[in-house]
Design a protein around this motif. Structure first.
Motif, mmCIF file in Angstrom:
data_model
loop_
_atom_site.group_PDB
_atom_site.id
_atom_site.type_symbol
_atom_site.label_atom_id
_atom_site.label_comp_id
_atom_site.label_asym_id
_atom_site.label_seq_id
_atom_site.Cartn_x
_atom_site.Cartn_y
_atom_site.Cartn_z
ATOM 1 N N LYS A 18 -5.674 0.101 0.775
ATOM 2 C CA LYS A 18 -6.260 0.230 2.117
ATOM 3 C C LYS A 18 -7.435 1.142 1.666
ATOM 4 N N ARG B 60 -11.464 2.771 2.843
ATOM 5 C CA ARG B 60 -12.078 3.471 4.159
ATOM 6 C C ARG B 60 -12.568 2.385 4.909
ATOM 7 N N SER C 237 0.720 -1.245 -0.083
ATOM 8 C CA SER C 237 0.170 0.095 -0.141
ATOM 9 C C SER C 237 0.893 1.079 0.087
HETATM 10 C C1 BTN Z 1 -11.840 4.322 -0.019
HETATM 11 O O1 BTN Z 1 -12.358 3.626 0.176
HETATM 12 O O2 BTN Z 1 -12.911 5.250 -0.975
HETATM 13 C C2 BTN Z 1 -10.453 4.967 -0.082
HETATM 14 C C3 BTN Z 1 -9.617 4.552 -1.094
HETATM 15 C C4 BTN Z 1 -8.251 4.933 -0.938
HETATM 16 C C5 BTN Z 1 -7.243 4.252 -1.897
HETATM 17 C C6 BTN Z 1 -5.799 4.883 -2.112
HETATM 18 S S1 BTN Z 1 -4.848 3.825 -3.247
HETATM 19 C C7 BTN Z 1 -3.472 4.928 -2.773
HETATM 20 C C8 BTN Z 1 -3.343 4.821 -1.299
HETATM 21 N N1 BTN Z 1 -3.108 3.674 -0.737
HETATM 22 C C9 BTN Z 1 -3.609 2.905 -0.107
HETATM 23 O O3 BTN Z 1 -3.487 1.761 0.289
HETATM 24 N N2 BTN Z 1 -5.101 3.320 -0.351
HETATM 25 C C10 BTN Z 1 -4.985 4.590 -0.807
#
Ligand code: BTN
Length: 325
Positions: free
Chosen positions: A119, A121, A91
């Protein structure tokens, strides 16, 4: 550094060849050393033609979020001036958090072509297929109180929505607090994490995931990609991830500076203009409680104000909000 110097010379000469001799002079290294740099650039995905007597010509650039591509003609002063990119990571938010803890400066960004433990929300997983999207985490060190962190998230939603509108024909909207949607399908999510003391923020990791060219079969139910949405409308189907990354960084910096100089008011106004939610019927799901109502407004802290069926105004600062018919 030298790679970038050589690359820039080749970029500037567009369709013509640059002689080995000229490159040697500019980079102040031998022909053999130039050759090594050319080979390295080729390994990164640059197609460089080499012809005896004529020299070198840049034929194609890679579809990779590598620093030299992201920084090329990037119109920002701080955001994206330091870029670290990976082919595959767990991530980008995890990496950015660790680097921020070690003192990495504001504006540094971490990019990946693929995430295996992206990851989302509420502890959800974020699907991050290889080269299907932009997976970016940005380190910010804003002078705000910890309870104002949602300002950064809303600001990022405005910046990403505007950037997508800038470079595609899609009139995307924002669903509270920070999902970017097209006709009810989710194109982008934002996850902000922070480290804070009691009344000051040490740093914020702003994680942005945008589904750009991913095939719908590689995305979860209810999600879509920019490519898919353009295709539905009979338009151009692939979008450059590099161009969109740059535009996002430029919009982020622009709005971050507005927030610093004029406060959060202008950002809230832009958020409302881009939101499809105000005035719509919504269902709010909180731990142990769910209710329906009409999204009435967003308050100066970024909380959603919902008018319930009994006419009460409820302040929603976290939880899931879905639009209902
Ligand atoms: C959501 O659940 O709407 C939020 C998603 C966020 C994803 C981004 S991708 C780049 C960054 N690294 C991660 O592990 N998550 C965020």
């Amino acid at each position: 550094m030298l790679d970038e110097k050589i690359l820039n010379v080749l970029r500037h000469s567009k369709d013509s060849y640059v002689s080995g001799e000229e490159l040697c002079k500019i980079a102040d290294i031998s022909r053999a050393a130039i050759w090594k740099h050319i080979e390295k650039l080729r390994l990164e995905g640059y197609e460089i033609e080499a012809l005896p007597h004529l020299g070198y010509k840049l034929v194609a650039i890679p579809d990779s979020l590598i620093p030299s591509e992201v920084k090329w003609k990037l119109k920002t002063k701080v955001l994206g001036r330091s870029v670290i990119s990976y082919k595959k990571v767990d991530s980008t938010n995890i990496i950015a958090y660790e680097l921020a803890e070690k003192g990495m400066k504001e504006g540094a960004i971490i990019l990946a072509d693929e995430q295996v433990k992206g990851k989302g929300r509420h502890g959800r997983h974020w699907s991050s297929p290889s080269k299907g999207g932009i997976y970016m985490s940005c380190i910010l060190r804003p002078s705000i109180a910890p309870n104002e962190i949602s300002r950064i998230t809303l600001l990022a939603a405005v910046a990403v929505a505007q950037a997508i509108r800038d470079i595609s024909s899609l009139e995307v909207t924002i669903k509270w607090p920070n999902d970017i949607m097209m006709d009810g399908r989710k194109l982008c999510g934002i996850l902000t994490q922070m480290k804070a003391e009691q009344d000051s923020v040490d740093f914020v990791v702003l994680g942005v995931g945008i589904n750009v060219n991913a095939a719908i079969k590689n995305l979860p139910k209810g999600a879509s990609s920019i490519k898919e949405e353009l295709h539905r409308r009979g338009g151009k189907t692939t979008l450059s991830r590099v161009d969109l990354t740059k535009r996002v960084l430029e919009r982020l910096e622009e709005y971050y500076n507005i927030m610093k100089s004029e406060g959060f008011g202008p950002i809230i106004d832009m958020w409302k203009d881009l939101s499809a939610m105000i005035g719509a019927r919504v269902k709010v799901t909180l731990p142990g409680k769910a209710f329906e109502g009409v999204a009435h407004d967003i308050n100066p802290d970024g909380a959603l104000i919902v008018r319930t069926e009994s006419g009460l105004l409820e302040r929603v600062s976290s939880g899931d909000v879905a639009m209902v018919r």
